[in-house]
Design a protein around this motif. Structure first.
Motif, PDB file in Angstrom:
ATOM      1  N   THR A 104      -4.210 -12.153  -3.430  1.00 41.14           N
ATOM      2  CA  THR A 104      -3.060 -12.894  -2.913  1.00 41.14           C
ATOM      3  C   THR A 104      -2.152 -13.341  -4.048  1.00 41.14           C
ATOM      4  OG1 THR A 104      -4.322 -13.672  -1.013  1.00 41.14           O
ATOM      5  CG2 THR A 104      -2.363 -14.937  -1.592  1.00 41.14           C
ATOM      6  N   GLU A 105      -2.739 -13.751  -5.155  1.00 38.09           N
ATOM      7  CA  GLU A 105      -1.957 -14.192  -6.314  1.00 38.09           C
ATOM      8  C   GLU A 105      -1.079 -13.070  -6.852  1.00 38.09           C
ATOM      9  OE1 GLU A 105      -2.811 -15.774 -10.885  1.00 38.09           O
ATOM     10  OE2 GLU A 105      -4.397 -15.899  -9.363  1.00 38.09           O
ATOM     11  N   VAL A 106      -1.622 -11.855  -6.893  1.00 40.56           N
ATOM     12  CA  VAL A 106      -0.837 -10.716  -7.377  1.00 40.56           C
ATOM     13  C   VAL A 106       0.364 -10.463  -6.468  1.00 40.56           C
ATOM     14  CG1 VAL A 106      -0.864  -8.213  -7.747  1.00 40.56           C
ATOM     15  CG2 VAL A 106      -2.759  -9.615  -8.572  1.00 40.56           C
ATOM     16  N   ILE A 107       0.134 -10.463  -5.153  1.00 38.12           N
ATOM     17  CA  ILE A 107       1.223 -10.211  -4.211  1.00 38.12           C
ATOM     18  C   ILE A 107       2.259 -11.327  -4.270  1.00 38.12           C
ATOM     19  CG2 ILE A 107       1.790  -9.925  -1.768  1.00 38.12           C
ATOM     20  CD1 ILE A 107       0.419  -7.531  -3.071  1.00 38.12           C
ATOM     21  N   ALA A 108       1.796 -12.569  -4.351  1.00 42.17           N
ATOM     22  CA  ALA A 108       2.725 -13.706  -4.419  1.00 42.17           C
ATOM     23  C   ALA A 108       3.553 -13.665  -5.698  1.00 42.17           C
ATOM     24  CB  ALA A 108       1.944 -15.012  -4.325  1.00 42.17           C
ATOM     25  N   LYS A 109       2.938 -13.217  -6.773  1.00 45.15           N
ATOM     26  CA  LYS A 109       3.641 -13.152  -8.058  1.00 45.15           C
ATOM     27  C   LYS A 109       4.746 -12.103  -8.049  1.00 45.15           C
ATOM     28  CE  LYS A 109       1.597 -11.091 -11.501  1.00 45.15           C
ATOM     29  NZ  LYS A 109       0.668 -10.779 -12.620  1.00 45.15           N
ATOM     30  N   HIS A 110       4.460 -10.944  -7.448  1.00 46.07           N
ATOM     31  CA  HIS A 110       5.405  -9.826  -7.519  1.00 46.07           C
ATOM     32  C   HIS A 110       6.376  -9.767  -6.342  1.00 46.07           C
ATOM     33  CE1 HIS A 110       3.732  -7.999 -11.096  1.00 46.07           C
ATOM     34  NE2 HIS A 110       2.504  -8.062 -10.579  1.00 46.07           N
ATOM     35  N   ALA A 111       6.074 -10.403  -5.234  1.00 46.17           N
ATOM     36  CA  ALA A 111       6.942 -10.325  -4.052  1.00 46.17           C
ATOM     37  C   ALA A 111       8.393 -10.713  -4.340  1.00 46.17           C
ATOM     38  CB  ALA A 111       6.375 -11.175  -2.919  1.00 46.17           C
ATOM     39  N   PRO A 112       8.654 -11.770  -5.156  1.00 46.00           N
ATOM     40  CA  PRO A 112      10.051 -12.131  -5.416  1.00 46.00           C
ATOM     41  C   PRO A 112      10.841 -11.046  -6.153  1.00 46.00           C
ATOM     42  CG  PRO A 112       8.591 -13.970  -5.919  1.00 46.00           C
ATOM     43  CD  PRO A 112       7.716 -12.779  -5.700  1.00 46.00           C
ATOM     44  N   ASP A 113      10.161 -10.095  -6.792  1.00 50.73           N
ATOM     45  CA  ASP A 113      10.867  -8.988  -7.443  1.00 50.73           C
ATOM     46  C   ASP A 113      11.417  -7.998  -6.422  1.00 50.73           C
ATOM     47  OD1 ASP A 113      10.222 -10.035  -9.939  1.00 50.73           O
ATOM     48  OD2 ASP A 113       8.363  -8.860 -10.076  1.00 50.73           O
ATOM     49  N   TYR A 114      10.944  -8.085  -5.188  1.00 52.21           N
ATOM     50  CA  TYR A 114      11.319  -7.114  -4.166  1.00 52.21           C
ATOM     51  C   TYR A 114      12.010  -7.745  -2.960  1.00 52.21           C
ATOM     52  CZ  TYR A 114       8.056  -4.244  -6.828  1.00 52.21           C
ATOM     53  OH  TYR A 114       7.414  -3.569  -7.849  1.00 52.21           O
ATOM     54  N   PHE A 115      11.748  -9.037  -2.731  1.00 48.71           N
ATOM     55  CA  PHE A 115      12.272  -9.685  -1.527  1.00 48.71           C
ATOM     56  C   PHE A 115      12.800 -11.075  -1.819  1.00 48.71           C
ATOM     57  CE2 PHE A 115       9.129  -6.714   0.149  1.00 48.71           C
ATOM     58  CZ  PHE A 115       9.844  -6.111   1.191  1.00 48.71           C
TER      59      PHE A 115
END
Length: 502
Positions: A166-177
């Protein structure tokens, strides 16, 4: 009229969802949805593309996080299930959304007479998606793709148990959305119980029946519609003329997918009584071949945490204490079960009876229970007494006996001779029934789950329905309703006669 969304990911706009509360994120997304209106096909496809990119660009980091969350989880499994496995349905959503979202004329003849009837598929607004730990991305990202295809915004809450993933997805999500489109909810925002109280426009949950029931209760307080993808004890039936070697290999393999931690794994199997010894020997042989080592084997998935490890070991011990027979594959020199590695050896149980905890509980681990049967009705009765499973496995030909099982049982799906093949079909739904869930998704079924089918009519007929339905009622109105009654009675008599001749 659909139109492009006004906000995507802009320079300097990479805001983490953790800078806002869950309630604030919901209001941000709802305001954006109302501001931008219904998104056009280009916007929806772009969002699905970015969702795919989020996984593909960060696949290595995701696999490392999954391995750390589980303790041991093979990269090949994580790629095939939680990264590449998402692409099948996301790609189908992307390619089909333009067709699915088109307004449909449902009656051209009546329209030509002055009564037009159209069907829209409008987005709901903001969708909340709660995922489980066993496939933390597959079971959140795929429904998110369906929600995007339907034109919604998404609040995504992966499981807190797989916190590193979850931490990985939360960290990178703002780069895409932008958080106006997709916001990742983490443990910092609160627990799953808090998330289920949000007044979203649709709540989608995957997990256990017990937690699913509580989610439905909380959502019901706000009149929020829910889709529940739950678990259950999935049965398998080996047909009387099935090849026992093939049946044993298939069911031995299917039980061990993700260490048995799959809602679709076979939980118990019925085998013709005169073949049960051969079947059990071949299952053990298959497991012995596949797992020459276990404790240090990186390809053997660990049980997710100590709580589940102790629960599964307890189910085995309880069954054995009450008279069941246990056979386990334990490589030479290894001590199993192993508390440190959280690894339980592949276990086969026979002689399981009522009163044993494993009769009632979904195992969700590397344990397969085997029952003998003489008549097919014995297996059918046993399955029906245990509640509707998520899937039912049939091993054998597509014959009259398989049809009998289908006609006399209920399950979310039926899987013949292979594991969960309906997951990769564009034309089939995925979902449970009864205790194993409500609602479904995948393909167009997912698009429909997150859409509102909206009726649109327009009448230029010379007679107004409103006038016919309101006072004063005249002799003409009386004659009209009497004629209607006579006509429908005639239709009914004709149907009865026709049905009697079938």
């Amino acid at each position: 009229m659909t139109k492009p969304a006004e906000v995507g990911v802009r320079t300097g706009d990479k805001v983490s969802s953790e800078t806002h509360t869950m309630e604030e994120l919901l209001e941000i997304q709802r305001a954006a949805f109302l501001r931008d209106g219904i998104p056009d096909a280009k916007t929806r496809i772009d969002r699905i593309n970015r969702l795919q990119a989020l996984l593909l660009d960060n696949a290595d980091e995701i696999c490392e996080a999954l391995d750390a969350d589980f303790g041991t989880r093979p990269r090949e499994l994580s790629i095939s299930a939680d990264v590449a496995g998402c692409m099948i349905d996301l790609t189908h959503q992307r390619r089909s959304v333009t067709k699915w979202m088109k307004e449909k004329n449902v009656s051209k003849i009546q329209g030509a007479l002055g009564f037009t009837q159209r069907l829209r598929h409008d987005p709901l607004g903001v969708v909340g998606i709660m995922g489980p730990w066993n496939f933390p991305l597959q079971l959140t990202i795929v429904p998110a793709g369906s929600a995007f295809a339907a034109g919604n915004r998404v609040l995504l809450r992966p499981s807190s148990i797989t916190a590193k993933t979850t931490e990985v997805i939360a960290k990178h999500a703002p780069d895409y959305f932008s958080i106006e489109e997709l916001a990742v909810i983490t443990a910092k925002h609160g627990g799953g119980a808090d998330f289920s109280k949000l007044k979203v426009d649709h709540m989608f949950f995957t997990g256990s029946p017990e937690v699913g029931a509580s989610v439905a209760v909380e959502a019901g307080k706000n009149l929020v519609p829910v889709t529940l993808e739950l678990g259950g004890k999935n049965p398998a039936i080996v047909d009387v003329d099935a090849d026992i070697d093939d049946a044993a290999k298939f069911l031995a393999d299917a039980r061990m997918v993700n260490g048995g931690q799959v809602c679709l794994c076979p939980d118990y199997v019925f085998v013709p009584e005169n073949k049960i010894g051969e079947f059990t020997d071949k299952v053990i042989e298959r497991w012995t071949t596949n797992y020459p080592s276990i404790v240090g084997n990186k390809q053997y998935t660990s049980t997710i945490n100590d709580k589940n490890y102790q629960r599964i070991v307890g189910l085995i011990d309880d069954a054995v204490d009450l008279g069941a027979t246990k056979r386990q594959v334990i490589p030479a020199g290894e001590k199993l079960p192993n508390d440190t590695a959280r690894k339980i050896p592949p276990t086969l149980l026979t002689g399981v009876k009522a009163g044993m905890k494993i009769e009632e509980d979904e195992v969700f681990g590397p344990v397969l229970t085997v029952y003998p049967y003489r008549e097919l009705d014995e297996a059918i009765d046993k399955i029906n007494s245990a509640g509707h499973p998520l899937t039912l496995y049939w091993v054998g030909k597509d014959n009259d006996r398989m049809a009998k099982v289908a006609d006399h049982t209920r399950s979310g799906s039926i899987s013949g001779n292979d594991f969960a093949m309906h997951l990769i079909s564009h034309g089939l739904p995925f979902g449970g029934v009864g205790r194993s869930g409500m609602g479904n998704y995948h393909g167009e079924f997912g698009f429909q789950t997150f859409s509102h089918a909206r009726a649109v009519t327009n009448s230029t007929l010379p007679i107004k329905f409103a006038e016919l339905m309101s006072a004063p009622f005249t002799d003409r109105d009386t004659k009209l309703v009497d004629r209607q009654m006579a006509m429908f009675r005639r239709f009914l008599r004709g149907s009865i006669r026709k049905n009697a001749k079938r």
